[in-house]
Scaffold this motif. Sequence first.
Motif, PDB file in Angstrom:
ATOM      1  N   PHE B 156       0.872  -1.219   0.115  1.00 39.43           N
ATOM      2  CA  PHE B 156       0.045  -0.180  -0.152  1.00 39.43           C
ATOM      3  C   PHE B 156       0.972   1.315  -0.002  1.00 39.43           C
ATOM      4  O   PHE B 156       0.709   2.201  -0.797  1.00 39.43           O
ATOM      5  CB  PHE B 156      -1.023  -0.063   1.097  1.00 39.43           C
ATOM      6  N   LYS B 160       1.907   1.327  -3.939  1.00 45.63           N
ATOM      7  CA  LYS B 160       0.657   1.660  -4.288  1.00 45.63           C
ATOM      8  C   LYS B 160      -0.318   0.663  -4.859  1.00 45.63           C
ATOM      9  O   LYS B 160      -1.096   1.017  -5.625  1.00 45.63           O
ATOM     10  CB  LYS B 160       0.596   2.932  -5.119  1.00 45.63           C
ATOM     11  N   LEU B 161      -0.154  -0.376  -4.392  1.00 44.04           N
ATOM     12  CA  LEU B 161      -0.881  -1.687  -5.044  1.00 44.04           C
ATOM     13  C   LEU B 161      -1.810  -2.226  -3.797  1.00 44.04           C
ATOM     14  O   LEU B 161      -1.454  -2.208  -2.482  1.00 44.04           O
ATOM     15  CB  LEU B 161      -0.074  -2.894  -5.363  1.00 44.04           C
ATOM     16  N   VAL B 162      -2.950  -2.694  -4.328  1.00 43.61           N
ATOM     17  CA  VAL B 162      -3.876  -3.415  -3.207  1.00 43.61           C
ATOM     18  C   VAL B 162      -3.481  -4.824  -3.414  1.00 43.61           C
ATOM     19  O   VAL B 162      -3.814  -5.335  -4.444  1.00 43.61           O
ATOM     20  CB  VAL B 162      -5.255  -3.090  -3.531  1.00 43.61           C
TER      21      VAL B 162
END
Lengths: 210, 210
Positions: B156, B160-162
């Motif tokens: 996160f 910036k990845l879920v």
Amino acid sequence: MILYDREHEDREAIGTALAEARGLSLIKPYDAPDVIAGQGTCGFEIAVQAAEVGIDQADVLVCCGGGGLTSGVALALEHEAPKMRVRPVEPVDFDDVTRSLQSGRRESNDRSGGSICDAIVTRSPGEMTFPLMRDLCGPGIVVPEDDCLRAISVAFSRFKLVLEPGGAIALAAALYHGDQLSGDHVICIASGGNIDAQLFTRALQTYPCP
Amino acid sequence: MILYDREHEDREAIGTALAEARGLSLIKPYDAPDVIAGQGTCGFEIAVQAAEVGIDQADVLVCCGGGGLTSGVALALEHEAPKMRVRPVEPVDFDDVTRSLQSGRRESNDRSGGSICDAIVTRSPGEMTFPLMRDLCGPGIVVPEDDCLRAISVAFSRFKLVLEPGGAIALAAALYHGDQLSGDHVICIASGGNIDAQLFTRALQTYPCP
């Protein structure tokens, strides 16, 4: 690192004074040809990827602050996909570009801070970026902050992407302001994920996406 | 859609019965050549992208359930980057592949559910995938669930990845189990983001990433 109070101080003036005092080169975050050209590579990517799926005509929604990304993308698309139309997207109360495009001259916002879209809040369009946007862009779209939080939740749930409010505003325009768009294709840029866990959590809890 | 109780029912048996009763083709989620080949395209991408930055030797960490992705990636790398070594990564208590690679035969887990890494929890390696992994993979790595939550928070904040827990487990191995890795380069696959807001929020709050 030198911190400043964005409500009461002017970062342009601080940067200029520092550059003069220390003999440094000031690279502005948007009003600089190399920065505009660099951000324009995003427009080039859009043209290439859209062409791969047979799309040459679209509204291209760009998260817009000082206009570096917006004007760079517009310049790239003018050459690579001239039927596409760039639409700057801004938050309510910080719609300097939208109003400048309407009046034909550089308008300013009353405030310089106080928005969750802080990454794209600037006082007015750049000296260099405004003429480019004036010549190349369609009308701006102005989006309430809450729509950015809703778009953050959609990006989490559907795209598995972490977006900050200012980086989600183009997606918010596409999702919730379609009445201002025309044509069959809409392309939006998701331009940043600098959001803290607290605000991200608030977006997910306030606007749960099934 | 037909739901089932993963603790007490056998989805393989349900699928087979449905296919027979209705004359349908059963496409298994990992023990099928086309599925393995399709997932192997991820290994192909790894080889191409690593070559672009001059890397041909690395531990490649793969989130591992039934072994479809793992064996597909291993097959692709055998051809495209044979100096790379695939390492299956599994959650504690669901380390059937790791134990199978040690014993040389298909071992089973005691439980078939009850993990937050539910996407990669299977009873045992596939009939088709196990021989491939046996011939092509290095030893498995077994990771506690809490490390997956920590990795979700890092993904996160930094990427910036879920990610869902099972999709973050290879990253967790890279971040917190480096003692089991060798060489200068580590590549990990982030393989899924099907996580609800509640668990995601818990990860961010429990393991804040500065």
